[in-house]
Enzyme design. Structure first.
Site, short mmCIF file in Angstrom:
data_model
loop_
_atom_site.label_atom_id
_atom_site.label_comp_id
_atom_site.label_asym_id
_atom_site.label_seq_id
_atom_site.Cartn_x
_atom_site.Cartn_y
_atom_site.Cartn_z
N LYS A 1 1.15 -0.97 -0.21
CA LYS A 1 -0.01 0.15 -0.12
C LYS A 1 0.91 1.29 0.04
O LYS A 1 2.05 1.16 0.26
CB LYS A 1 -0.97 -0.06 1.27
CG LYS A 1 -0.20 0.05 2.83
CD LYS A 1 0.02 1.60 3.26
CE LYS A 1 1.08 1.59 4.31
NZ LYS A 1 1.47 2.83 4.43
N PRO B 1 9.93 -4.33 -0.45
CA PRO B 1 10.96 -4.49 0.31
C PRO B 1 10.49 -4.21 1.68
O PRO B 1 9.65 -3.92 1.96
CB PRO B 1 11.65 -2.86 -0.10
CG PRO B 1 10.71 -2.33 -0.87
CD PRO B 1 9.65 -3.38 -1.76
N LEU C 1 5.76 0.38 3.44
CA LEU C 1 4.58 -0.35 2.22
C LEU C 1 3.76 -1.22 2.83
O LEU C 1 2.92 -1.98 2.05
CB LEU C 1 5.34 -0.64 1.15
CG LEU C 1 6.24 0.54 0.31
CD1 LEU C 1 7.13 -0.14 -0.53
CD2 LEU C 1 5.56 1.48 -0.31
N ALA C 2 3.71 -1.68 4.28
CA ALA C 2 2.91 -2.26 4.92
C ALA C 2 3.29 -3.87 4.27
O ALA C 2 2.17 -4.76 4.29
CB ALA C 2 1.38 -2.02 4.68
N GLY C 3 4.17 -4.27 3.91
CA GLY C 3 4.73 -5.43 3.55
C GLY C 3 4.30 -6.63 4.49
O GLY C 3 3.50 -7.50 4.30
N GLY C 4 4.93 -6.49 5.65
CA GLY C 4 4.54 -7.29 6.84
C GLY C 4 3.04 -7.59 7.15
O GLY C 4 2.52 -8.62 7.45
N ASP D 1 -2.18 -1.58 10.22
CA ASP D 1 -2.32 -1.82 8.83
C ASP D 1 -2.97 -2.70 8.59
O ASP D 1 -3.49 -3.04 7.26
CB ASP D 1 -1.11 -1.62 8.04
CG ASP D 1 -0.58 -0.07 8.20
OD1 ASP D 1 -1.36 0.88 8.42
OD2 ASP D 1 0.55 0.22 8.03
#
Length: 289
Positions: A10, A94, A99-102, A136
């Site tokens: 995101k 990354p 970017l709220a990857g986890g 998030d």
């Protein structure tokens, strides 16, 4: 049984901080939208009663610090699931990038295990469970485009912004979200016009959206990490229509309408920045299959 679930990143088109809460979190008001940069989560049912994380990145923990592990563990305990699961996380987003990857990995795990374990939960119920894992995660369960309030877990859906390119550039540094919030002076905040951004998105007014992007955490991160400021300056110089840091950083994104200009900016950034991506906005909500 095996399932593959996408976990999209995101970006924040607007991020405002309204004050400090009694629970130690900050009260926020932000607009988030999903982009076409996604991790892939593979879920394989195990007969043994265990959760195994298979991480393909040395920066992703394979124990109970992992948010996907926490998501699976929460579902197992709450619904008394006696089967186990192997969760393989193939990263494209990354790590520690804003970017709220986890969070998206955890949300994808919730959606996938709902199907794998036949829990029959609604997407709203999954989002509620997600809010217990991280701020998030609720948004990432839904995906799409939304106004998020509270500590980020209260979600009000809005339509997707007009289609455009999103260029992302992340310097090879990590940013501590806690440090950024600690250095945020609530008295000196210049609040972005979040309501105006909602109207611009509703009206599909791309250039108004570009005018109204704003993130109150950006000034703090730019002062603490000059590399982020450099990327932002270069992206503007190369001609992006709007440039903003996502979340607490360090990733900077630029919005661009035309593919030829996107390619020029992408090539320019690749000259000095290792992690550069050019993707499209998704902005559409997830559905439970």
């Amino acid at each position: 049984m095996k399932l593959l679930v996408k976990a999209p990143a995101k970006i924040n088109l607007a991020l405002d901080v309204l004050g400090k809460r009694n629970d130690g979190y900050h009260e926020v008001k932000m607009i988030m939208t999903t982009i076409d940069l996604a991790d892939r989560i593979e879920l394989v049912e195990l007969e043994e009663d265990a959760i195994k994380i298979i991480s393909h990145s040395r920066f992703v923990p394979d124990d109970n610090r992992n948010l996907a592990f926490q998501a699976a563990n929460l579902l197992k305990k709450r619904f008394n699931v006696k089967k186990g699961v192997a969760i393989s996380i193939m990263k494209a987003i990354p790590v520690a990038a804003g970017l709220a990857g986890g969070s998206s990995d955890a949300a994808a795990t919730l959606r996938g295990l709902n199907k794998l374990w036949d829990l029959k939960l609604t997407i709203d119920e999954l989002a509620e469970i997600g809010s217990e894992i991280g701020s998030d995660v609720s948004f990432c369960v839904y995906g799409g485009t939304a106004v998020a309030t509270g500590r980020g877990e209260k979600i009000q859906h809005i339509e997707a912004p007009p289609h455009c390119w999103v260029i992302l550039a992340k310097p090879t540094i990590g940013v501590s979200t806690a440090d950024v919030y600690k250095n945020l002076s609530l008295e000196d905040i210049k609040h972005p016009d979040v309501d105006g951004m909602v109207e611009a998105i509703k009206g599909q007014n791309y250039f108004k959206i570009c005018d109204l992007v704003g993130n109150v955490l950006e000034d703090v991160t730019l002062k603490l990490y000059p590399e982020v400021a450099h990327i932002k300056e270069q992206m503007k110089k190369f001609g992006a229509d709007a440039v903003l840091m996502s979340g607490s950083g360090p990733t900077v994104f630029g919005l661009v309408q035309h593919e030829s200009r996107m390619q020029r900016i992408y090539n320019g950034l690749r000259g000095f920045c290792e992690h550069v991506y050019a993707v499209r906005l998704i902005g559409e909500r997830n559905t439970l299959e």
